[in-house]
Write an enzyme that holds these catalytic residues in place. Structure first.
Site, PDB file in Angstrom:
ATOM      1  N   CYS A   1      82.692  24.017  40.205  1.00 23.42           N
ATOM      2  CA  CYS A   1      82.128  22.690  40.439  1.00 23.42           C
ATOM      3  C   CYS A   1      82.212  21.819  39.179  1.00 23.42           C
ATOM      4  O   CYS A   1      83.296  21.427  38.793  1.00 23.42           O
ATOM      5  CB  CYS A   1      80.699  22.800  40.969  1.00 23.42           C
ATOM      6  SG  CYS A   1      80.176  21.335  41.887  1.00 23.42           S
TER       7      CYS A   1
ATOM      8  N   HIS B   1      81.758  26.202  46.083  1.00 26.13           N
ATOM      9  CA  HIS B   1      80.826  27.218  45.578  1.00 26.13           C
ATOM     10  C   HIS B   1      81.065  28.558  46.263  1.00 26.13           C
ATOM     11  O   HIS B   1      80.553  28.796  47.360  1.00 26.13           O
ATOM     12  CB  HIS B   1      79.384  26.765  45.808  1.00 26.13           C
ATOM     13  CG  HIS B   1      78.924  25.726  44.843  1.00 26.13           C
ATOM     14  ND1 HIS B   1      78.136  26.009  43.753  1.00 26.13           N
ATOM     15  CD2 HIS B   1      79.168  24.391  44.788  1.00 26.13           C
ATOM     16  CE1 HIS B   1      77.902  24.896  43.071  1.00 26.13           C
ATOM     17  NE2 HIS B   1      78.515  23.897  43.684  1.00 26.13           N
TER      18      HIS B   1
ATOM     19  N   GLU C   1      79.784  31.369  45.681  1.00 26.93           N
ATOM     20  CA  GLU C   1      78.554  32.161  45.832  1.00 26.93           C
ATOM     21  C   GLU C   1      77.789  31.764  47.090  1.00 26.93           C
ATOM     22  O   GLU C   1      76.851  32.441  47.490  1.00 26.93           O
ATOM     23  CB  GLU C   1      77.663  31.987  44.591  1.00 26.93           C
ATOM     24  CG  GLU C   1      76.755  30.780  44.591  1.00 26.93           C
ATOM     25  CD  GLU C   1      77.458  29.442  44.437  1.00 26.93           C
ATOM     26  OE1 GLU C   1      76.810  28.402  44.631  1.00 26.93           O
ATOM     27  OE2 GLU C   1      78.659  29.437  44.117  1.00 26.93           O
TER      28      GLU C   1
END
Length: 379
Positions: A268, A351, A353
């Site tokens: 990001c 992202h 995760e």
């Protein structure tokens, strides 16, 4: 009651279900259908109000374990807030959670109409207050407030000192938390903390990496020396809030790290800073990408991954001169991932995760481990 004033002149008076006070921030919208606690506590939303496109919010309550950080968005806007929650892991209502964290909760809003406004005008600045209800005074507050691009947000969400991440992580197989065990750590990395999400650090830990979290203003020489002494094996550049071009000091340090050929991985904001540091400045999207349902194509495998996203800025197409583009967004074809040709660096805009979101991009953390293994520390 809470009063809202947007920079396009829209004035609304609706219901409040969160903290009291006055907040100014940038208004964005999020298309996730769940995971509102993780969104609210994501440091990347610092200085922003979040509109949830999901019309019913609050039904699973909130707890003390799922926060991404100690930091929060300025406020949230929802169509309907449900005070009656049902979840085996819930500790309290969303309303109580917002009040504890000082976050404005705004409900009774025509969120569909507001989202259409943002799609047409782009992101807008907004002031919301449970104290001041005069339209002219709110307009004056907003007029005198700094734009988000001129606000140094990263400094307010970064660690002030070096700390080691040692956190119990949730195991989806056993539905329980497993404690940190340093025996599982095979490599040590430095995390440049621009506002790192807790679950990013957890995923680094889960793939066998011990994470030493450094302040955002850490000097390149300090990290280069640590790498040469084998105290760290690579560097991770985290997510974070605000305009990446406002971080000129940090960009200068990252440029030195790139020159030192240290293995690096950015997510990001970290992805954006790596681009800027090599002479390819970012540009702002009209209303950004925020949600856990964004399709991204992996250009190396041709697989389509549903990803979690939270950004207003993007790297330019010209980055292809020095990097191989590995991922693209299927909504607007913007760049979502690169592998640099001139240095051992990979980065992604989305992202992997998730939290909240699907787990289809988790493999990227393992790719970082492979990168560390292929570029060992200097002898």
């Amino acid at each position: 009651m809470v009063s809202l004033y947007l920079e396009n002149g829209l004035f609304l008076q609706v219901q409040s279900f969160g903290a009291s006070g006055t907040q100014v921030g940038e208004l964005v919208f999020n298309t996730s259908m769940s995971g509102y606690q993780e969104v609210i506590s994501d440091p990347s939303y610092k200085g922003q109000f979040v509109i949830f496109s999901m019309p019913e919010i609050g039904v699973v309550g909130a707890n003390s374990k799922d926060d991404e950080s100690f930091f929060s968005s300025a406020g949230i806007l929802v169509r309907h807030y449900n005070e009656f929650f049902s979840n085996s892991r819930a500790d309290f209502s969303l309303s109580a959670y917002l009040k504890e964290r000082g976050v404005l909760g705004i409900c009774g809003v025509d969120t569909r109409s507001l989202i259409k406004t943002l799609r047409h005008h782009g992101c807008l600045m907004m002031v919301a207050s449970t104290i001041e209800h005069d339209k002219n005074k709110l307009e004056e507050i907003l007029k005198n407030a700094p734009r988000i691009s001129h606000t140094p947000l990263v400094a307010s969400v970064s660690t002030p000192k070096i700390i080691t991440h040692q956190r119990a992580t949730f195991d989806f197989k056993t539905l329980d938390y497993k404690p940190f065990d340093e025996k599982n750590s095979h490599k040590t990395i430095a995390v440049l903390d621009f506002g790192a999400k807790g679950n990013i650090l957890n995923e680094l830990q889960n793939v066998g990496l011990k994470a030493l979290i450094y302040p955002h203003h850490t000097k390149a020489n300090e990290l280069i020396k640590a790498y040469e002494k084998k105290e760290i094996h690579g560097i991770f550049l985290s997510n974070g809030p605000g305009d990446p071009l406002s971080l000129q000091q940090e960009i200068g340090e990252i440029k030195q790290l790139i020159g030192a050929k240290i293995p690096m991985f950015g997510i990001c904001l970290g992805h954006q800073l790596l681009s800027i540091a090599q002479g390819y400045p970012t540009y702002k999207l009209k209303f950004g990408h925020h949600g856990s349902n964004h399709p991204v194509k992996n250009l190396e495998t041709n697989a389509v991954e549903i990803t979690a996203q939270n950004h207003n800025y993007c790297v330019p197409e010209a980055i292809e001169k020095i990097a191989t583009i590995t991922h693209r967004n299927l909504f607007d074809n913007t760049i979502e991932g690169v592998h640099y040709k001139n240095a051992p660096i990979i980065s992604v805009q989305h992202h992997p995760e998730s939290s909240p979101g699907p787990k289809e991009s988790h493999y990227i953390f393992k790719e970082f481990v492979k990168l560390l293994e292929n570029f060992p520390t200097r002898e």
